[in-house]
Structure formats: structure tokens, C-alpha cells
Design an enzyme around this catalytic site. Structure first.
Site, PDB file in Angstrom:
ATOM      1  N   GLU A  79       6.022   2.461  -6.733  1.00 59.35           N
ATOM      2  CA  GLU A  79       5.468   3.588  -5.985  1.00 59.35           C
ATOM      3  C   GLU A  79       6.166   4.891  -6.368  1.00 59.35           C
ATOM      4  O   GLU A  79       7.384   4.930  -6.543  1.00 59.35           O
ATOM      5  CB  GLU A  79       5.613   3.354  -4.476  1.00 59.35           C
ATOM      6  N   ARG A  89      -4.200   0.276   9.240  1.00 60.95           N
ATOM      7  CA  ARG A  89      -5.465  -0.404   8.962  1.00 60.95           C
ATOM      8  C   ARG A  89      -5.589  -1.653   9.835  1.00 60.95           C
ATOM      9  O   ARG A  89      -6.677  -2.058  10.235  1.00 60.95           O
ATOM     10  CB  ARG A  89      -5.406  -0.727   7.468  1.00 60.95           C
ATOM     11  N   CYS A 142       4.928  -0.220   5.144  1.00 60.69           N
ATOM     12  CA  CYS A 142       5.637  -0.031   3.867  1.00 60.69           C
ATOM     13  C   CYS A 142       5.838   1.449   3.563  1.00 60.69           C
ATOM     14  O   CYS A 142       6.935   1.864   3.187  1.00 60.69           O
ATOM     15  CB  CYS A 142       4.874  -0.692   2.722  1.00 60.69           C
ATOM     16  N   HIS A 164       5.743  -2.323  -4.631  1.00 62.07           N
ATOM     17  CA  HIS A 164       4.802  -3.265  -4.011  1.00 62.07           C
ATOM     18  C   HIS A 164       4.569  -4.451  -4.953  1.00 62.07           C
ATOM     19  O   HIS A 164       4.496  -4.279  -6.175  1.00 62.07           O
ATOM     20  CB  HIS A 164       3.464  -2.577  -3.719  1.00 62.07           C
TER      21      HIS A 164
END
Ligand code: PCA
Length: 216
Positions: A79, A89, A142, A164
Site C-alpha cells: 500500500e 463495508r 486495515c 495487503h
């Protein structure tokens, strides 16, 4: 030097999280200039930042790589940027689903990774590990941990960032869509190398995000 490697507890109804499996597999290893200390973070907006700060205070690490699971990604995904946004979500492990909130009311819009992201990607790929750069860690726990990590270490000569990981094969097999996966042994080998690569190379991104000097 202490190297902090964090992983998350399973979330979203799953029984395993590759991020913790990888971190704990490397716990205690001497890699490059330091020793790995694995810590497991709760997948909870309320608890994860506190657990992260406790690990930073305890270990005073010279390098931090936080790991998380990103089902659907096919590669080790380095990232580049943490954003000041929480927009869940799904519910976290305490049933919380905050929407459209900042990670920190008083924080900047974003922080860059201070890891040498390009040389990590190139080194991983050269060694046969599928790897790539990502422009978003999402807006779930995260990204929150990534943002809190960069906030906590800003201005310090400590490289830090977030990686990730793909789903494990058994997780992919349990889903009708069969998302991409990577075997745990491959994920562990990739992160063992990533921890070494993170200690050399130039951490300054073209957009300006790093201290710029390799770890001595
Ligand atoms: N992945 C989630 C949170 C915990 C994890 O391993 C995420 O990408 O936000």
C-alpha cells in the site's frame, strides 16, 4: 533493532486470517538488521488503534510492517497511501459499522507509506513472488490502522507501512466466485524477503513520503 509485524484476527465470519498466520510464522526471526516481533490486532475500529499504540510503546521498533487480508487481490499488495476515512463495508468484529467518518478529526487527508515501496515490489517480483503497489487500503480497519501507524510515527526515522495479502486457497475455495489466492508458504516467503527489502533502498517516494535514508 526491533521489527514490528502486525496481523489481524479473522473477520467477516472467516476462521483464519493470512495476515496473522504470516506474522506469527516470522515471529522471532532475525531478518536483516532486526528481530521480528509479531503482534495480533483486533479487527475492531474501537480496539485496533490502542493495540497498535501499545505494541509501538512496548517495542520501540525501527521498522513496522502492518499486514491485512484483502480477498480478491492476486498479489502481495504494497500500500502507498493511508486515507483519513472510515467507511465500513461490513461490520467489524464488535458489530460496529461506522460510515463516512475521519480516522482522526484533526488529521491530514492522507499519509504516504515510508517503506521503499518500489524496491520492495521489484525485489519481490525478481525473486518470483507476485507483488504490486496499491493506491488504496480501503476504508475499513486495515486503512484505519495504516493511518494511525503513519500518524504515530510521523517525523520519526522509522520506516512503516502496510501490506495487503491475498486470501488463502482454503478461503478462496469456500467462496462461490473462487477469488484469487496464494498459499501460506508463498506468503510467508514473500514477507520474509519484504522485511529485508524494507531495510534498504530509498524510502522517499516521488510524491514525497519518506525519510529518504536507508536504515543504518
Ligand atoms: N483485512 C481488513 C481488516 C482486517 C483484515 O485483515 C481490511 O482490509 O480492512
Amino acid at each position: 533493532m526491533n521489527i514490528l509485524l502486525t496481523g489481524f484476527e479473522p473477520f467477516g465470519g472467516e476462521a483464519i486470517n493470512p495476515s496473522w498466520e504470516v506474522a506469527r510464522a516470522l515471529d522471532g526471526e532475525l531478518l536483516g538488521q532486526g528481530r521480528v516481533h509479531a503482534r495480533r490486532l483486533p479487527t475492531s475500529f474501537a480496539q485496533a488503534p490502542q493495540a497498535l499504540r501499545a505494541a509501538l510503546a512496548e517495542l520501540r521498533p525501527g521498522l513496522v510492517i502492518a499486514l491485512g487480508q484483502a480477498t480478491g487481490r492476486a498479489e502481495v499488495s504494497i500500500e502507498r497511501v493511508a486515507i483519513n476515512l472510515i467507511d465500513a463495508r461490513i461490520a467489524d468484529n464488535l458489530g460496529q459499522r461506522p460510515l463516512d467518518q475521519p480516522v482522526r478529526e484533526d488529521g491530514p487527508a492522507a499519509f504516504f507509506s515510508t517503506l521503499p515501496v518500489q524496491s520492495m515490489r521489484d525485489g519481490l517480483r525478481a525473486a518470483g513472488h507476485p507483488a504490486g503497489l496499491s493506491l488504496t487500503a480501503g476504508a475499513f480497519v486495515c486503512n484505519q490502522v495504516f493511518y494511525e501507524l503513519q500518524h504515530a510515527l510521523q517525523g520519526q526515522a522509522v520506516r512503516s507501512g502496510f501490506v495487503h495479502l491475498p486470501a488463502l486457497p482454503q478461503q478462496a475455495a469456500a467462496q462461490p466466485s473462487s477469488p484469487p489466492s496464494m498459499a501460506l508458504s508463498g506468503q510467508i516467503a514473500a514477507l520474509r524477503l519484504a522485511v529485508v527489502l524494507a531495510q534498504s533502498g530509498d524510502s522517499a517516494s516521488p510524491a514525497g513520503g519518506g525519510e529518504g535514508s536507508p536504515i543504518a
